[in-house]
Design a protein around this motif. Structure first.
Motif, PDB file in Angstrom:
ATOM      1  N   VAL A 158       8.505  11.859  -0.070  1.00 39.77           N
ATOM      2  CA  VAL A 158       9.294  12.814  -0.598  1.00 39.77           C
ATOM      3  C   VAL A 158      10.166  13.420   0.616  1.00 39.77           C
ATOM      4  N   GLY A 159      11.412  13.405   0.609  1.00 36.23           N
ATOM      5  CA  GLY A 159      12.419  13.966   1.466  1.00 36.23           C
ATOM      6  C   GLY A 159      12.692  15.347   0.943  1.00 36.23           C
ATOM      7  N   TYR A 160      13.014  16.357   1.916  1.00 35.94           N
ATOM      8  CA  TYR A 160      13.206  17.561   1.481  1.00 35.94           C
ATOM      9  C   TYR A 160      13.943  18.477   2.614  1.00 35.94           C
ATOM     10  N   GLU A 173       5.379  11.933   4.309  1.00 42.62           N
ATOM     11  CA  GLU A 173       5.055  10.279   4.049  1.00 42.62           C
ATOM     12  C   GLU A 173       3.936  10.242   3.119  1.00 42.62           C
ATOM     13  N   ASP A 174       2.793  10.842   3.356  1.00 49.13           N
ATOM     14  CA  ASP A 174       1.724  10.775   2.646  1.00 49.13           C
ATOM     15  C   ASP A 174       1.295  11.821   1.516  1.00 49.13           C
ATOM     16  N   THR A 175       1.954  11.530   0.568  1.00 45.00           N
ATOM     17  CA  THR A 175       1.921  12.594  -0.573  1.00 45.00           C
ATOM     18  C   THR A 175       0.441  12.246  -1.340  1.00 45.00           C
ATOM     19  N   LYS A 183       1.935  12.123 -11.696  1.00 45.59           N
ATOM     20  CA  LYS A 183       2.088  13.753 -11.035  1.00 45.59           C
ATOM     21  C   LYS A 183       1.628  13.837  -9.825  1.00 45.59           C
ATOM     22  N   VAL A 184       2.315  14.774  -9.111  1.00 43.24           N
ATOM     23  CA  VAL A 184       1.861  14.973  -7.730  1.00 43.24           C
ATOM     24  C   VAL A 184       2.150  16.355  -7.607  1.00 43.24           C
ATOM     25  N   THR A 185       1.016  17.070  -6.798  1.00 39.43           N
ATOM     26  CA  THR A 185       1.350  18.530  -6.428  1.00 39.43           C
ATOM     27  C   THR A 185       1.377  18.755  -5.061  1.00 39.43           C
ATOM     28  N   LEU A 186       2.356  19.263  -4.421  1.00 37.48           N
ATOM     29  CA  LEU A 186       2.415  19.060  -2.846  1.00 37.48           C
ATOM     30  C   LEU A 186       2.737  20.563  -2.364  1.00 37.48           C
ATOM     31  N   THR A 187       2.008  20.796  -1.281  1.00 38.18           N
ATOM     32  CA  THR A 187       2.631  22.014  -0.414  1.00 38.18           C
ATOM     33  C   THR A 187       3.340  21.788   0.768  1.00 38.18           C
ATOM     34  N   LEU A 188       4.538  22.190   0.600  1.00 41.16           N
ATOM     35  CA  LEU A 188       5.570  21.998   1.646  1.00 41.16           C
ATOM     36  C   LEU A 188       5.315  22.912   2.820  1.00 41.16           C
ATOM     37  N   PHE A 205      10.112   6.105  -4.324  1.00 44.52           N
ATOM     38  CA  PHE A 205       9.020   5.221  -4.237  1.00 44.52           C
ATOM     39  C   PHE A 205       9.276   4.035  -3.212  1.00 44.52           C
ATOM     40  N   VAL A 206       7.926   3.558  -2.647  1.00 41.45           N
ATOM     41  CA  VAL A 206       8.116   2.443  -1.579  1.00 41.45           C
ATOM     42  C   VAL A 206       6.912   1.578  -2.121  1.00 41.45           C
ATOM     43  N   ARG A 207       7.154   0.155  -1.991  1.00 41.54           N
ATOM     44  CA  ARG A 207       6.000  -0.857  -2.259  1.00 41.54           C
ATOM     45  C   ARG A 207       5.049  -0.562  -1.278  1.00 41.54           C
TER      46      ARG A 207
END
Length: 229
Positions: A158-160, A173-175, A183-188, A205-207
């Motif tokens: 995720v970029g932001y 980088e490491d979500t 699903k993902v939950t992130l605290t930025l 996404f990245v391989r």
């Protein structure tokens, strides 16, 4: 014609008419001569003669370059732009500038939906829900069976941007999420942004081997947001 001091058997050089002649491995080669660096006084005079349009263009170029170079630093070893441009006639850096430069001004990014963090041919999933509470953001998505078979272990990155800092792209980088998770939950991190500041979020996404990337998507995420995409 001015002779330059030879540094070796094949390195004798001669300059004439803006061209430099030199020998490499016994073969004569020619290239444009490098310009003599301008003096500080000459540079100051040239800057003073610039038109308003030239100054505006210079300010835009400086700001756009700052945003893009910062994005390159935060992306570190992920070379999606270079990988994508490998078969093109431009470098990854130039491609990034061509795509993102028009959406910046002297303050940073002005068109967040058009900005691109990542570029590539890897398929994106279909996002279905975006939710935010404070600085915690939840994303949900679905993937087709074909995508799951070919890339269920693709990593989500995720970029932001914070709206208050349009010249400062950030990168997570490491979500901890994979495509198959859905699903993902992130605290930025807040990064000195005012309470409740709007977030501009760009998942991609990245391989696992880092060789393929998807194009980043864009979501404007306001505090208290909870709705279907």
């Amino acid at each position: 014609m001015a002779n330059l001091k030879s540094k070796g058997k094949d390195s004798g050089r001669q300059r004439s008419g803006g061209k430099t002649k030199y020998y490499r491995k016994g073969k004569e080669c020619t290239c444009d001569s490098k310009r003599t660096p301008a003096t500080t006084e000459a540079r100051d005079k040239a800057l003073a003669k610039r038109t308003d349009a030239q100054r505006d263009n210079s300010d835009w170029f400086s700001a756009a370059t700052l945003v893009e170079s910062t994005a390159y630093r935060v992306l570190e070893d992920w070379n999606m732009w270079n990988d994508f441009a490998r078969d093109l006639t431009v470098t990854g850096w130039n491609l990034c500038h061509m795509i993102n430069g028009p959406y910046c001004d002297g303050s940073g990014v002005i068109n967040f939906p058009a900005f691109v963090f990542s570029i590539g041919w890897l398929a994106n999933s279909t996002y279905t829900l975006v939710k935010r509470e404070g600085w915690t953001v939840t994303l949900e998505w679905t993937s087709t069976a074909r995508q799951l078979r070919s890339g269920g272990r693709d990593r989500l990155m995720v970029g932001y941007f914070h709206a208050a800092h349009p010249d400062c792209p950030q990168f997570l980088e490491d979500t901890g999420a994979r495509r198959e998770d859905g699903k993902v939950t992130l605290t930025l991190p807040r990064h000195d942004a005012p309470e409740g500041d709007v977030l501009h979020v760009y998942p991609f996404f990245v391989r696992r081997n880092g060789t393929d990337f998807s194009r980043s998507l864009y979501f404007r995420v306001a505090d208290g947001m909870d709705g279907e995409v």
